[in-house]
Design an enzyme around this catalytic site. Structure first.
Site, PDB file in Angstrom:
ATOM      1  N   LYS A 146       0.671   3.304  -3.053  1.00  0.00           N
ATOM      2  CA  LYS A 146      -0.528   4.079  -3.399  1.00  0.00           C
ATOM      3  C   LYS A 146      -0.272   5.591  -3.319  1.00  0.00           C
ATOM      4  O   LYS A 146      -0.876   6.357  -4.063  1.00  0.00           O
ATOM      5  CB  LYS A 146      -1.678   3.706  -2.453  1.00  0.00           C
ATOM      6  CG  LYS A 146      -2.165   2.258  -2.616  1.00  0.00           C
ATOM      7  CD  LYS A 146      -3.150   1.895  -1.514  1.00  0.00           C
ATOM      8  CE  LYS A 146      -3.640   0.460  -1.619  1.00  0.00           C
ATOM      9  NZ  LYS A 146      -4.471   0.074  -0.470  1.00  0.00           N
ATOM     10  N   VAL A 177       0.935  -3.854   3.826  1.00  0.00           N
ATOM     11  CA  VAL A 177       0.780  -5.149   4.497  1.00  0.00           C
ATOM     12  C   VAL A 177       2.052  -6.010   4.492  1.00  0.00           C
ATOM     13  O   VAL A 177       2.097  -7.038   5.155  1.00  0.00           O
ATOM     14  CB  VAL A 177      -0.396  -5.977   3.913  1.00  0.00           C
ATOM     15  CG1 VAL A 177      -1.728  -5.376   4.286  1.00  0.00           C
ATOM     16  CG2 VAL A 177      -0.245  -6.158   2.426  1.00  0.00           C
ATOM     17  N   SER A 192       0.803  -1.240   0.000  1.00  0.00           N
ATOM     18  CA  SER A 192       0.000   0.000   0.000  1.00  0.00           C
ATOM     19  C   SER A 192       0.831   1.283   0.000  1.00  0.00           C
ATOM     20  O   SER A 192       0.288   2.345  -0.298  1.00  0.00           O
ATOM     21  CB  SER A 192      -0.924   0.026   1.214  1.00  0.00           C
ATOM     22  OG  SER A 192      -2.160  -0.523   0.874  1.00  0.00           O
ATOM     23  N   TYR A 207      -1.642  -3.286 -11.125  1.00  0.00           N
ATOM     24  CA  TYR A 207      -1.753  -2.997  -9.685  1.00  0.00           C
ATOM     25  C   TYR A 207      -0.901  -3.961  -8.853  1.00  0.00           C
ATOM     26  O   TYR A 207      -0.231  -3.550  -7.897  1.00  0.00           O
ATOM     27  CB  TYR A 207      -3.222  -3.078  -9.269  1.00  0.00           C
ATOM     28  CG  TYR A 207      -3.464  -2.898  -7.788  1.00  0.00           C
ATOM     29  CD1 TYR A 207      -3.416  -1.630  -7.195  1.00  0.00           C
ATOM     30  CD2 TYR A 207      -3.761  -3.987  -6.966  1.00  0.00           C
ATOM     31  CE1 TYR A 207      -3.637  -1.466  -5.829  1.00  0.00           C
ATOM     32  CE2 TYR A 207      -3.978  -3.825  -5.602  1.00  0.00           C
ATOM     33  CZ  TYR A 207      -3.918  -2.563  -5.040  1.00  0.00           C
ATOM     34  OH  TYR A 207      -4.134  -2.411  -3.688  1.00  0.00           O
ATOM     35  N   TYR A 226      -4.247   3.178   7.548  1.00  0.00           N
ATOM     36  CA  TYR A 226      -5.553   2.494   7.484  1.00  0.00           C
ATOM     37  C   TYR A 226      -6.519   3.141   8.479  1.00  0.00           C
ATOM     38  O   TYR A 226      -6.441   4.343   8.721  1.00  0.00           O
ATOM     39  CB  TYR A 226      -5.399   0.986   7.777  1.00  0.00           C
ATOM     40  CG  TYR A 226      -4.377   0.300   6.900  1.00  0.00           C
ATOM     41  CD1 TYR A 226      -4.567   0.200   5.530  1.00  0.00           C
ATOM     42  CD2 TYR A 226      -3.220  -0.249   7.425  1.00  0.00           C
ATOM     43  CE1 TYR A 226      -3.642  -0.447   4.715  1.00  0.00           C
ATOM     44  CE2 TYR A 226      -2.288  -0.896   6.626  1.00  0.00           C
ATOM     45  CZ  TYR A 226      -2.512  -0.982   5.267  1.00  0.00           C
ATOM     46  OH  TYR A 226      -1.605  -1.607   4.466  1.00  0.00           O
TER      47      TYR A 226
END
Ligand code: GLU
Length: 311
Positions: free
Chosen positions: A68, A265, A65, A195, A247
Site C-alpha cells: 500500500k 498480514v 499491506s 488489488y 495498523y
C-alpha cells in the site's frame, strides 16, 4: 552506531523468535495459513551496498499491506497530491485495517488514510492504465526499479486465494462507489483482481530491505544515485508509515521503536531508518493487531541496542 555484523543480528533473531509461540499465522486468506509460525528472518541494507542478514533469507513473502505504501508513492507521482488527497484522508485510525465503520459514520465518506483497506482500494483504483494487466505492470516495474530486480513477480496462489475470499474488501468498494469516492464506472471485480495481485507481489527480505532503503534515503537509490521517488512523495510515505504503518498499534510502535515501518498480514515488515538503512523482516506469526509478533520484538531490540528511534 548501527549493527555491524550478521552475527549480532543472529543473536537478536534468536531472542525475538521466542515470541513466535504467542502469535498466529493469518488464515483469513487461506493460502497464507500455510506459513510456518516460528519462521523469522531479517535483512538490513546499507546505502553503501553492504547487507546484513539472519534467518532464512531466501524465503519469498507476499507484500500484502506493505504494497500500500508503494502504490501510494506511484499514484502520488502520477496524479499529484490534490487529486489523491481529494479521495483519501491523512489521519490515523484506532480501528482495524479492514474496518468499514468510519465510512458510514463520517461525512463525507472518505477513507481516513491510504494504509487501511478502504483507502488502499481507492489508491489502487487510481493506478493509471487501460487494463488490469497494464496497471499491474506499471506497479511491478516501479517495484522492480526500486529493488533493481527485474525478476520480481507475484504469487498466483495467494492472489487467487484472496480474490476468492475477499468479500469484505468488495463490500468496501461498493460502499465507496455508492458515495462517489470511486468512479461510477469502476469495475469492482477488476479492481479486486488488481488489488489482490498487488498484495501478492512477492520478494525476499533483502529486496524488502532495499525498498526500505530507497524510502530511508528520501527516494534516492544510493547505489545508482537515481532519484526514483521525488523527495516530497517519499516524505509523505514515511510520515504515513509512522502514523498508520503498523495498523492500530502505530502509536505504541512509534513510542517504543520510532522507525517508519509498514507491516503486512503475511508477517512482513519494511522499515526505513531515515538516512541510515532499510530493513526487511519476515515473521508470519502475528499479534492480535495483525503485526508480526516477533518482527516487532526484533525491531524493539534493534532500536534499543542501536538507538534507532527518530524521536
Ligand atoms: N491483502 C490484505 C487484505 O486486503 C492486506 C491486508 C494487510 O496486509 O493488512 O486483506
Amino acid at each position: 552506531m548501527p549493527c555491524q555484523s550478521s552475527d549480532e543480528l543472529k543473536i537478536l533473531v534468536e531472542e525475538a523468535r521466542i515470541c513466535t509461540k504467542n502469535g498466529k499465522v493469518a488464515n483469513y486468506i487461506p493460502a497464507l495459513g500455510k506459513a510456518k509460525a516460528n519462521d523469522l528472518s531479517i535483512a538490513i541494507h546499507y546505502p553503501d551496498g553492504r547487507c546484513l542478514s539472519a534467518g532464512n533469507i531466501e524465503k519469498k513473502i507476499t507484500l500484502q499491506s506493505i504494497s500500500k505504501v508503494i502504490s501510494l508513492a506511484l499514484v502520488l507521482m502520477d496524479r499529484g497530491l490534490d487529486d489523491v488527497f481529494g479521495h483519501v484522508g491523512m489521519e490515523p485510525t484506532g480501528d482495524p485495517f479492514n474496518s468499514i465503520v468510519k465510512l458510514e459514520t463520517m461525512a463525507p465518506t472518505k477513507p481516513l488514510n491510504p494504509l487501511i483497506n478502504a483507502g488502499a482500494l481507492v489508491v489502487t483504483n487510481m493506478i493509471k492504465g487501460n487494463t488490469v494487466e497494464e496497471r499491474f505492470l506499471r506497479l511491478l516495474s516501479f517495484i522492480r526499479e526500486m529493488t533493481n530486480d527485474s525478476t520480481i513477480g507475484y504469487c498466483e496462489e495467494v492472489a487467487r486465494s484472496e480474490f476468492e475470499t475477499s468479500h469484505l474488501n468488495r463490500a468496501l468498494c461498493y460502499f465507496l462507489k455508492q458515495h462517489n469516492m470511486m468512479a461510477e464506472n469502476t469495475d469492482v471485480e477488476q479492481l479486486m483482481d488488481l488489488y489482490t495481485k498487488q498484495c501478492a507481489i512477492e520478494m525476499n527480505c533483502l529486496d524488502l530491505a532495499r525498498i526500505g532503503l530507497v524510502f530511508a534515503m528520501d527516494g534516492v537509490d544510493p547505489l545508482s544515485g537515481k532519484q526514483i521517488i521525488p523527495t516530497d512523495v517519499a516524505r509523505i510515505c514515511k510520515t504515513f508509515m509512522v502514523t498508520c504503518g503498523m495498523y492500530n498499534a502505530s502509536g505504541e510502535f512509534a513510542i517504543k521503536i520510532g522507525i517508519p515501518a509498514k507491516s503486512g498480514v503475511s508477517g512482513g515488515i519494511m522499515g526505513a531508518v531515515p538516512g541510515k538503512f532499510g530493513i526487511g523482516i519476515f515473521g508470519p506469526a502475528l499479534d492480535e493487531k495483525g503485526n508480526s509478533i516477533a518482527g516487532i520484538k526484533l525491531l524493539e531490540l534493534l532500536s534499543k541496542n542501536y538507538q534507532l528511534s527518530m524521536f
